[in-house]
Write an enzyme that holds these catalytic residues in place. Sequence first.
Site, PDB file in Angstrom:
ATOM      1  N   ARG A   1      84.314  45.715  42.045  1.00 13.27           N
ATOM      2  CA  ARG A   1      82.972  45.232  42.393  1.00 13.27           C
ATOM      3  C   ARG A   1      83.048  44.105  43.421  1.00 13.27           C
TER       4      ARG A   1
ATOM      5  N   THR B   1     100.182  33.324  35.656  1.00  9.76           N
ATOM      6  CA  THR B   1     101.441  33.056  34.943  1.00  9.76           C
ATOM      7  C   THR B   1     102.241  32.038  35.742  1.00  9.76           C
TER       8      THR B   1
ATOM      9  N   TYR C   1      61.542  32.011  13.775  1.00 10.24           N
ATOM     10  CA  TYR C   1      61.152  32.227  12.389  1.00 10.24           C
ATOM     11  C   TYR C   1      59.918  33.098  12.249  1.00 10.24           C
TER      12      TYR C   1
ATOM     13  N   ILE D   1     101.318  36.727  39.819  1.00 15.10           N
ATOM     14  CA  ILE D   1     101.163  37.518  38.591  1.00 15.10           C
ATOM     15  C   ILE D   1     100.187  36.842  37.635  1.00 15.10           C
ATOM     16  N   TYR D   2      99.190  37.580  37.238  1.00  8.81           N
ATOM     17  CA  TYR D   2      98.210  37.105  36.272  1.00  8.81           C
ATOM     18  C   TYR D   2      98.450  37.829  34.956  1.00  8.81           C
ATOM     19  N   ALA D   3      98.057  37.210  33.864  1.00  3.94           N
ATOM     20  CA  ALA D   3      98.178  37.902  32.575  1.00  3.94           C
ATOM     21  C   ALA D   3      96.976  37.564  31.715  1.00  3.94           C
TER      22      ALA D   3
ATOM     23  N   GLY E   1      94.582  38.837  27.901  1.00  6.86           N
ATOM     24  CA  GLY E   1      94.485  39.626  26.670  1.00  6.86           C
ATOM     25  C   GLY E   1      95.426  39.203  25.562  1.00  6.86           C
TER      26      GLY E   1
ATOM     27  N   ASN F   1      89.522  50.309  20.770  1.00 14.23           N
ATOM     28  CA  ASN F   1      90.467  49.942  19.700  1.00 14.23           C
ATOM     29  C   ASN F   1      89.716  49.578  18.430  1.00 14.23           C
ATOM     30  N   CYS F   2      88.660  48.807  18.626  1.00 10.76           N
ATOM     31  CA  CYS F   2      87.964  48.209  17.493  1.00 10.76           C
ATOM     32  C   CYS F   2      87.224  49.260  16.676  1.00 10.76           C
TER      33      CYS F   2
HETATM   34  C1  LIG Z   1      84.536  50.350  30.294  1.00 13.73           C
HETATM   35  C2  LIG Z   1      85.030  49.152  31.040  1.00 13.73           C
HETATM   36  C3  LIG Z   1      86.065  49.525  32.048  1.00 13.73           C
HETATM   37  C4  LIG Z   1      83.816  48.543  31.741  1.00 13.73           C
HETATM   38  O1  LIG Z   1      84.144  47.371  32.414  1.00 13.73           O
HETATM   39  P1  LIG Z   1      83.018  46.591  33.230  1.00 13.73           P
HETATM   40  O2  LIG Z   1      82.422  47.487  34.252  1.00 13.73           O
HETATM   41  O3  LIG Z   1      83.560  45.305  33.691  1.00 13.73           O
HETATM   42  O4  LIG Z   1      81.997  46.222  32.097  1.00 13.73           O
HETATM   43  P2  LIG Z   1      80.513  46.719  31.765  1.00 13.73           P
HETATM   44  O5  LIG Z   1      80.350  48.176  31.819  1.00 13.73           O
HETATM   45  O6  LIG Z   1      80.244  46.047  30.475  1.00 13.73           O
HETATM   46  O7  LIG Z   1      79.603  46.092  32.928  1.00 13.73           O
HETATM   47  C5  LIG Z   1      79.590  44.729  33.144  1.00 13.73           C
HETATM   48  C6  LIG Z   1      79.065  44.470  34.542  1.00 13.73           C
HETATM   49  O8  LIG Z   1      77.783  45.005  34.695  1.00 13.73           O
HETATM   50  C7  LIG Z   1      76.852  44.005  35.073  1.00 13.73           C
HETATM   51  N1  LIG Z   1      75.606  44.329  34.396  1.00 13.73           N
HETATM   52  C8  LIG Z   1      75.430  44.611  33.090  1.00 13.73           C
HETATM   53  N2  LIG Z   1      74.150  44.928  32.865  1.00 13.73           N
HETATM   54  C9  LIG Z   1      73.512  44.858  34.044  1.00 13.73           C
HETATM   55  C10 LIG Z   1      72.164  45.074  34.441  1.00 13.73           C
HETATM   56  N3  LIG Z   1      71.235  45.447  33.584  1.00 13.73           N
HETATM   57  N4  LIG Z   1      71.858  44.899  35.747  1.00 13.73           N
HETATM   58  C11 LIG Z   1      72.791  44.538  36.627  1.00 13.73           C
HETATM   59  N5  LIG Z   1      74.078  44.324  36.303  1.00 13.73           N
HETATM   60  C12 LIG Z   1      74.423  44.484  35.015  1.00 13.73           C
HETATM   61  C13 LIG Z   1      77.494  42.729  34.647  1.00 13.73           C
HETATM   62  O9  LIG Z   1      77.042  41.669  35.422  1.00 13.73           O
HETATM   63  C14 LIG Z   1      78.956  43.016  34.850  1.00 13.73           C
HETATM   64  O10 LIG Z   1      79.275  42.893  36.206  1.00 13.73           O
HETATM   65  P3  LIG Z   1      80.169  41.679  36.769  1.00 13.73           P
HETATM   66  O11 LIG Z   1      81.357  41.570  35.876  1.00 13.73           O
HETATM   67  O12 LIG Z   1      80.521  42.091  38.154  1.00 13.73           O
HETATM   68  O13 LIG Z   1      79.283  40.499  36.738  1.00 13.73           O
HETATM   69  C15 LIG Z   1      85.673  48.126  30.077  1.00 13.73           C
HETATM   70  O14 LIG Z   1      84.662  47.416  29.418  1.00 13.73           O
HETATM   71  C16 LIG Z   1      86.512  48.804  29.014  1.00 13.73           C
HETATM   72  O15 LIG Z   1      87.550  49.349  29.296  1.00 13.73           O
HETATM   73  N6  LIG Z   1      86.065  48.809  27.736  1.00 13.73           N
HETATM   74  C17 LIG Z   1      86.680  49.520  26.642  1.00 13.73           C
HETATM   75  C18 LIG Z   1      87.967  48.868  26.140  1.00 13.73           C
HETATM   76  C19 LIG Z   1      87.726  47.694  25.279  1.00 13.73           C
HETATM   77  O16 LIG Z   1      87.076  46.754  25.700  1.00 13.73           O
HETATM   78  N7  LIG Z   1      88.299  47.717  24.059  1.00 13.73           N
HETATM   79  C20 LIG Z   1      88.215  46.622  23.161  1.00 13.73           C
HETATM   80  C21 LIG Z   1      86.886  46.602  22.537  1.00 13.73           C
HETATM   81  S1  LIG Z   1      86.697  47.950  21.439  1.00 13.73           S
HETATM   82  C1  LIG Z   2      58.689  23.889  -0.690  1.00 13.61           C
HETATM   83  C2  LIG Z   2      58.773  22.670   0.180  1.00 13.61           C
HETATM   84  C3  LIG Z   2      57.926  21.580  -0.359  1.00 13.61           C
HETATM   85  C4  LIG Z   2      60.239  22.232   0.171  1.00 13.61           C
HETATM   86  O1  LIG Z   2      60.468  21.120   0.972  1.00 13.61           O
HETATM   87  P1  LIG Z   2      61.936  20.505   1.085  1.00 13.61           P
HETATM   88  O2  LIG Z   2      62.396  20.106  -0.252  1.00 13.61           O
HETATM   89  O3  LIG Z   2      61.941  19.468   2.123  1.00 13.61           O
HETATM   90  O4  LIG Z   2      62.777  21.727   1.670  1.00 13.61           O
HETATM   91  P2  LIG Z   2      63.895  22.647   1.061  1.00 13.61           P
HETATM   92  O5  LIG Z   2      63.619  23.154  -0.291  1.00 13.61           O
HETATM   93  O6  LIG Z   2      64.096  23.644   2.134  1.00 13.61           O
HETATM   94  O7  LIG Z   2      65.177  21.712   0.945  1.00 13.61           O
HETATM   95  C5  LIG Z   2      65.694  21.062   2.035  1.00 13.61           C
HETATM   96  C6  LIG Z   2      66.533  19.898   1.563  1.00 13.61           C
HETATM   97  O8  LIG Z   2      67.600  20.361   0.740  1.00 13.61           O
HETATM   98  C7  LIG Z   2      68.850  19.969   1.290  1.00 13.61           C
HETATM   99  N1  LIG Z   2      69.756  21.090   1.011  1.00 13.61           N
HETATM  100  C8  LIG Z   2      69.559  22.401   1.290  1.00 13.61           C
HETATM  101  N2  LIG Z   2      70.587  23.128   0.839  1.00 13.61           N
HETATM  102  C9  LIG Z   2      71.452  22.258   0.268  1.00 13.61           C
HETATM  103  C10 LIG Z   2      72.707  22.414  -0.375  1.00 13.61           C
HETATM  104  N3  LIG Z   2      73.278  23.604  -0.541  1.00 13.61           N
HETATM  105  N4  LIG Z   2      73.324  21.307  -0.840  1.00 13.61           N
HETATM  106  C11 LIG Z   2      72.771  20.109  -0.679  1.00 13.61           C
HETATM  107  N5  LIG Z   2      71.579  19.900  -0.086  1.00 13.61           N
HETATM  108  C12 LIG Z   2      70.933  20.977   0.382  1.00 13.61           C
HETATM  109  C13 LIG Z   2      68.582  19.712   2.735  1.00 13.61           C
HETATM  110  O9  LIG Z   2      69.511  18.810   3.258  1.00 13.61           O
HETATM  111  C14 LIG Z   2      67.184  19.165   2.696  1.00 13.61           C
HETATM  112  O10 LIG Z   2      67.215  17.823   2.301  1.00 13.61           O
HETATM  113  P3  LIG Z   2      66.887  16.589   3.313  1.00 13.61           P
HETATM  114  O11 LIG Z   2      65.636  16.984   4.042  1.00 13.61           O
HETATM  115  O12 LIG Z   2      66.735  15.418   2.439  1.00 13.61           O
HETATM  116  O13 LIG Z   2      68.093  16.526   4.202  1.00 13.61           O
HETATM  117  C15 LIG Z   2      58.315  22.962   1.637  1.00 13.61           C
HETATM  118  O14 LIG Z   2      59.332  23.645   2.321  1.00 13.61           O
HETATM  119  C16 LIG Z   2      57.102  23.862   1.655  1.00 13.61           C
HETATM  120  O15 LIG Z   2      56.030  23.463   1.273  1.00 13.61           O
HETATM  121  N6  LIG Z   2      57.240  25.125   2.076  1.00 13.61           N
HETATM  122  C17 LIG Z   2      56.182  26.127   2.028  1.00 13.61           C
HETATM  123  C18 LIG Z   2      55.118  25.954   3.099  1.00 13.61           C
HETATM  124  C19 LIG Z   2      55.542  26.367   4.473  1.00 13.61           C
HETATM  125  O16 LIG Z   2      56.527  25.887   4.992  1.00 13.61           O
HETATM  126  N7  LIG Z   2      54.757  27.274   5.090  1.00 13.61           N
HETATM  127  C20 LIG Z   2      55.004  27.722   6.425  1.00 13.61           C
HETATM  128  C21 LIG Z   2      56.110  28.690   6.460  1.00 13.61           C
HETATM  129  S1  LIG Z   2      55.611  30.196   5.653  1.00 13.61           S
END
Ligand SMILES: CC(C)(COP(=O)(O)OP(=O)(O)OC[C@H]1O[C@@H](n2cnc3c(N)ncnc32)[C@H](O)[C@@H]1OP(=O)(O)O)[C@@H](O)C(=O)NCCC(=O)NCCS
Ligand SMILES: CC(C)(COP(=O)(O)OP(=O)(O)OC[C@H]1O[C@@H](n2cnc3c(N)ncnc32)[C@H](O)[C@@H]1OP(=O)(O)O)[C@@H](O)C(=O)NCCC(=O)NCCS
Lengths: 546, 546
Positions: B23, B272, B425, B277-279, B281, B43-44
Site C-alpha cells: 500500500r 534488529t 449506559y 533486517i527487521y523482525a 511477531g 491460528n487463533c
Molecule cells: C489478511 C491480511 C494479509 C490483511 O492484512 P492488511 O491488508 O494489512 O489488513 P486488513 O485487511 O485488516 O486491512 C487493514 C487496512 O485497511 C484499511 N481500512 C480498513 N477499513 C477501511 C475502510 N473502511 N476504509 C478505508 N480503509 C480501511 C486500514 O487503514 C488498513 O490500511 P493501512 O494499514 O494501510 O492503514 C493479514 O491481516 C493476515 O494475514 N491475517 C491473517 C493472519 C493472522 O493475523 N493470524 C493471527 C490472527 S488469527
Molecule cells: C441505589 C442508590 C441509592 C445507591 O447509591 P450508592 O450507594 O451510592 O451506589 P452503589 O450501590 O452503586 O454503591 C457504590 C458504592 O459502593 C462502593 N463499592 C462498590 N462495589 C464495592 C466493592 N466490591 N467493595 C467495596 N466497595 C464497593 C463504591 O466505592 C461506592 O462507594 P463510594 O461512592 O463511597 O466510593 C442509587 O444508585 C440509586 O438511587 N439508584 C437508582 C436510581 C437511578 O440511578 N436511576 C437512573 C438509572 S436507571
Amino acid sequence: MSKKVLIVGGVAGGASAAARLRRLDEDAEIILFERGEYISFANCGLPYYVGGVITDRDNLLVQTVEGMKNRFNIDIRVKSEVTKIDREKKEVEVITDGKSYRESYDYLILSPGAAPFVPPIKGIDKTTFYTLRNMEDVDKIKARVVENKPKRAVVVGGGYVGVEMAENLRELDIDVTLVEAAEQIMGPLDIEMARILEKQLLDNGIKLILNDAVDSLEEEQKIVVSLKSGKKLESDILILAIGVRPENKLAKECGLAIGERGGIKVNEYMETSDPSIYAVGDAIEVKDFITGMDTLIPLAGPANKQGRIAADNISGRKVKYNGTQGTSIIKVFDLTGASTGNNEKMLKKSGIPYLKSYTHSGSHAGYYPGAFPMTIKLLFSPEDGKILGAQAVGRDGVDKRIDVIATAIRQGLTVYDLEELELAYAPPYSSAKDPVNMAGYTASNILKGDMKVIHWDEIDRINKQEYFILDVRTDLEYETGYIEGSTNIPLDKLRDRLNEIPKNKKILVYCKIGLRGYIAYRILFQNGYDVYNLSGGYDIYLSANY
Amino acid sequence: MSKKVLIVGGVAGGASAAARLRRLDEDAEIILFERGEYISFANCGLPYYVGGVITDRDNLLVQTVEGMKNRFNIDIRVKSEVTKIDREKKEVEVITDGKSYRESYDYLILSPGAAPFVPPIKGIDKTTFYTLRNMEDVDKIKARVVENKPKRAVVVGGGYVGVEMAENLRELDIDVTLVEAAEQIMGPLDIEMARILEKQLLDNGIKLILNDAVDSLEEEQKIVVSLKSGKKLESDILILAIGVRPENKLAKECGLAIGERGGIKVNEYMETSDPSIYAVGDAIEVKDFITGMDTLIPLAGPANKQGRIAADNISGRKVKYNGTQGTSIIKVFDLTGASTGNNEKMLKKSGIPYLKSYTHSGSHAGYYPGAFPMTIKLLFSPEDGKILGAQAVGRDGVDKRIDVIATAIRQGLTVYDLEELELAYAPPYSSAKDPVNMAGYTASNILKGDMKVIHWDEIDRINKQEYFILDVRTDLEYETGYIEGSTNIPLDKLRDRLNEIPKNKKILVYCKIGLRGYIAYRILFQNGYDVYNLSGGYDIYLSANY
Ligand SMILES: CC(C)(COP(=O)(O)OP(=O)(O)OC[C@H]1O[C@@H](n2cnc3c(N)ncnc32)[C@H](O)[C@@H]1OP(=O)(O)O)[C@@H](O)C(=O)NCCC(=O)NCCS
Ligand SMILES: CC(C)(COP(=O)(O)OP(=O)(O)OC[C@H]1O[C@@H](n2cnc3c(N)ncnc32)[C@H](O)[C@@H]1OP(=O)(O)O)[C@@H](O)C(=O)NCCC(=O)NCCS
Ligand SMILES: Cc1cc2nc3c(=O)[nH]c(=O)nc-3n(C[C@H](O)[C@H](O)[C@H](O)COP(=O)(O)OP(=O)(O)OC[C@H]3O[C@@H](n4cnc5c(N)ncnc54)[C@H](O)[C@@H]3O)c2cc1C
Ligand SMILES: Cc1cc2nc3c(=O)[nH]c(=O)nc-3n(C[C@H](O)[C@H](O)[C@H](O)COP(=O)(O)OP(=O)(O)OC[C@H]3O[C@@H](n4cnc5c(N)ncnc54)[C@H](O)[C@@H]3O)c2cc1C
C-alpha cells in the site's frame, strides 16, 4: 457540630448524594424529600416494563424507602414536595398530605430532575396521552396496555424514550407509528447513522413518519392525531416523548442563577450561585466536555456521578466535575446505536473544524460464527487528530467500541492513539486489528493525506463530468446495484486494466465498505491519478438513502 | 530505484507487513517466503475448527496465495523455507522441493513466529502426540478426531491453547483431562481469578490436574501418561500445549542479537541489530509496557501491528512501537477471562510496589434480564494510583471492561481517572455506574485510606485472637456458609447493635462482594473502630478456595 443536609429529589442524583454523604459522614442529619411515592427507581428500565421484558415491577425499585432508611440512616420523606426555598433563613417549605411545614438546612442539594415537555397542541387538554418519567407514569401506561389492549399506538418523538417506547409497544404486537418532527430519529446520532436504526424500526414493523409534527389532537372512541402535513393517524394510545425540560422552578423562584437553556447553573463543584445550595442531575447545565460550552445532557451516569461529587464537596473534599461528553446508547431490537462526544451537527453548529471517517468492521473475527458488521463514524480535528466524537451502529460489541473511544476522548487522545490501542483479541471477541484500531488507521490515513476521501453526502452533488467513478467491487456485487455512472473494474484486476482509466479526470473510487477502495486508491495514486475514495463505501451511501 | 524486500513467514506479522508495504510502495519488489502450504491463516481459530464451532475449513484461510498475489502483487512462495541469512551479501538461502537457491534483499523482515515447546519427556519419541500451531497441525488433529473418535483425551498445559483445546475436545463429548504443572491454569491471570475458570472447566466435565507434570509416556493400544505424582492417565489422544519458543534459529545463526529469553532483539522501530533486517511477531522480544523490561508476548494483535510498523519504517516513515501490555482474553465455555497489563505475580517478581482491589458488578443493570456478575481485579501503584494491570472474569461484558482499562493503561491513567469515565449506559449494556467506574471508586477508596482492606489470601493467616470477624450479610446468607469464627450482624441492623462489637479488637468485616462490608466499614470507622474490609468479599474467598 453535625451538618444538616436536605436533598430535593430521591432518584438518580438525590439518592446517590444521600448514600455517599452518609458514607462520608455518619453524623450528618440527612433528609431526603421526594414528591412521588418512590425513591431510587430505575427510570431507564421503565419502557422495558411496559414491553414485558422486565416482568417484575419490584425490580424497578433499586432501593425502597425502608431499605434506604435502614442502610443509610436517612430521613426519607416521600409524597413530600418542596415548594419553596428560603435562602435567607436557609429553610425550605414542604407540602405533604396538603399540609405545609418548614425545614432548615446547612446545605441543600437539588436533584429535581427534568419534566417531560408537553407542547400546547390544539386539543391536548381533551385527549388522553401519556408521558413517561416515573413509577406513576409507567403504572398508568401499563394499566392501559393491560386493560384496554390497544391495537394501535402513536408515539410522538424519536429520541431515546420515544424509540424505546415504540419498540416495547411493538413487542406487545401493537401497531406502532412513530412521529418525529425532525428529518431523523435519535438526535445524538448524525442522520446517516440514524438511518440504519430507522430502517431497523421499519424492518420490525414500526411505521415511521419523519419531518412531520403533531398539529392537533381529538379523542372520541379513538384518538385522532392530525399532523402538520395533513396526515391523520388513528390510535388507541398516545405517548408523548418529545424531550424533557429541567425542573428549575424552585431554583428560579429563589433567585438561583439559571442558564440560557433553562438549567440550574453550577460551578465545577456542583455549587449553585448560592454556596449553601448544590444542584445535580437533569436539572442543571453542564459543560460540554468537547466544546466547554454550557449545555443540557440529561443522563443517568452523569446524574449519579454529580450526586456523589456534591456529597464529596459538602463533606469538605474538593472534587471537581469535569464536564459531560454525552456518551449514550440505545438498543433498537437486535441493533445497538451509541455515541460519545460531539456529532457532526453539533460541530457544525459550534463552528469547530473537523474531519470524519467511516469504517465497517466485524464485531469479531469473520471466521468465528456470529460476527456482524458494525459501522463506526469518527470525528476528529484536522489539526492534530484529536477525537471530537464517535458514533457506532451494529449488533454486538458496539457498546464496547464506544466505551473505548469514550475513554480515549476523556483523555484528549488523537486518532493516532487509537491505532496503538492494545485491545483483547480472541476470535469470539474481536479481530487482531480491533474495529477501534481500524477506525484509527482509517482516520489517520485521511488526516495524513494518505487517502483523500469523498463522503456519502457529496456523491449526488459532484460534477459527474469531472470525475471517473470507479467501482472496484466484484462483478457480482456490481450487478446488485451501483452508483450511477460508475465503471466496474474489480480491485484484483486493477493493475492489469489501468489503461482503461482516464488520466484527465479525477477518480472517485468506491467499494462496499471503503477498504478495497482504499487499496485501489493507493494503486491509482502511485500511478499518478488524482483519486478520492468514498469513505465507508457503497454501504454507507446505501444506508443513508434507504 | 525500487526496493527489494524479502519477508520470512506468511501469517500474522509477515502478511500484514507485506500488505502494508504494498500500500505504501507500489514499486517495491516484495517476496514472501512461507515454509508451510498456507499463508494468512487464522491460528487463533484452529481450536474452534477442531471442536466444530468453525465448520468450514476454508474460513480459516483469511487470505489465499492466489488472493494475496492478485490484490497486493506480492511474489508469494509457499513450501519455501528460508534456511540461512547471508548478511554480508544481503542474501537468503531458500529451500523448496528439496532444491536450494539464493535471493538477495535490500530489506529483510523476519516474522517466523514461535514453535510449540516439546519437552524431552521419556517415551515421547515413541508416542503419538499433537501440538497446534498451523493448518498442517489442525488437519492432523481433526483427522484423528474424526476417524478414530477418541473417547479420552489428555491435554498437557493449561495456557490459552491448552484450555481452548480442552474445551473444544469436550464439545465433541470427549472425556478430557487437563494437566498443568503449575498451581493454576491461565498464567496471565492470578490464581484466585484463574480459580473461577478452573471451576468452570470442572463444571463442564473436564478433569483438571494441577501441580503435576508429565513424567513419561507410553503407547500401545492406548496412550498412558504417567505423571510425576505417580498418577497414570489413559488416553486415546494426547495434545501438548506447554507454550511456545521464539523461532530464533535463522536469526541466531546469522549473528543477530538475541535477548535473554530467546527472542530476536529489536529496537522501537522493529529493527534488529542489523539495520537492513527487521523482525516482528512471536519471534521477538518486546518491551513490557508497564515495566519497560524485555519480554516475550506472543499475541496476534501485537504481531499484526509490528508487521505494519516494520513496513512503515522500511518505507521511510519513522514509526515507533511503544511496547506490549499483554491484553488477552479467553472464552471458557460461557465464561470469559481477560487481562491487561501486569498481574500480581509479575509485579511481585519485578519488585514493583502495588495495591489491589476486587469488585463484583453486574454485566448490566440488575433489573434488566440476563445480568451476570463479573469479578474485576485492579492492580495499581500505592504512590499515585497509576493502573498497573487488571483482570476480569465473568460472562458477557468482560471484554468491554478489559478493553476500557487497557485503553486507560495505554495512557498511563490512574484509578481516579476510572471514576470519571463516562461510559455508555442503557439497561441492556451497563449500569449508571459502570463496573469500571465501580472498580475505580473502590481502588481509590483503598488508595485514599477511606477503606482499609484485608485480602482473601490473608484471611487464613491472621491472628484470630486479634480480630473480631464480622459478617454483615443477612441471616439467610450467613446460614449457607461463613468464615470460621465470624459473628453475623446484618448491615441494616449494625447501627443498633454496635454495642455487640468489642472495642479492644481489630474488626475484620465482610459481606458477599465487599460493598456492604465497605458501608459497614464506614459506620464502624466513624464510630472509632479499627476496621478492615475483606476486599471482594466472601465470594472471592470462596472462589479462590473452591
Ligand atoms: C489478511 C491480511 C494479509 C490483511 O492484512 P492488511 O491488508 O494489512 O489488513 P486488513 O485487511 O485488516 O486491512 C487493514 C487496512 O485497511 C484499511 N481500512 C480498513 N477499513 C477501511 C475502510 N473502511 N476504509 C478505508 N480503509 C480501511 C486500514 O487503514 C488498513 O490500511 P493501512 O494499514 O494501510 O492503514 C493479514 O491481516 C493476515 O494475514 N491475517 C491473517 C493472519 C493472522 O493475523 N493470524 C493471527 C490472527 S488469527
Ligand atoms: C441505589 C442508590 C441509592 C445507591 O447509591 P450508592 O450507594 O451510592 O451506589 P452503589 O450501590 O452503586 O454503591 C457504590 C458504592 O459502593 C462502593 N463499592 C462498590 N462495589 C464495592 C466493592 N466490591 N467493595 C467495596 N466497595 C464497593 C463504591 O466505592 C461506592 O462507594 P463510594 O461512592 O463511597 O466510593 C442509587 O444508585 C440509586 O438511587 N439508584 C437508582 C436510581 C437511578 O440511578 N436511576 C437512573 C438509572 S436507571
Ligand atoms: C423512560 C426513561 C428512560 C431513560 N433511559 C436512560 C438510559 O437508558 N440511560 C441514561 O443514561 N439515562 C436514561 N434516562 C435518564 C435518567 O433517568 C436521568 O438522567 C436521571 O434519572 C436524572 O437523575 P435526576 O436525579 O436528575 O432526576 P430524577 O431521577 O428524575 O429524579 C428527580 C426526582 O425529584 C423529584 N422532585 C422533583 N421536584 C421535586 C420537589 N420540588 N420536591 C420533591 N421532589 C421533587 C421527582 O419526583 C423525581 O423523582 C431515562 C429517563 C427516562 C424517563
Ligand atoms: C492455536 C492458537 C491459538 C491462538 N489464539 C490466539 C488468540 O486468541 N489471540 C491472540 O492474540 N493470539 C493467539 N494466538 C497467537 C497468534 O496466532 C500469534 O501471536 C501470531 O500468529 C504471531 O504471528 P507471527 O507472524 O509472529 O507468527 P505466525 O503467525 O506463526 O507466522 C509465522 C510463519 O512463519 C513461517 N516460518 C517460520 N520460519 C520460517 C522459515 N525459516 N522460512 C519460511 N517460513 C517460516 C511459519 O511456517 C509460520 O507460518 C494463537 C496461536 C495459536 C497457535
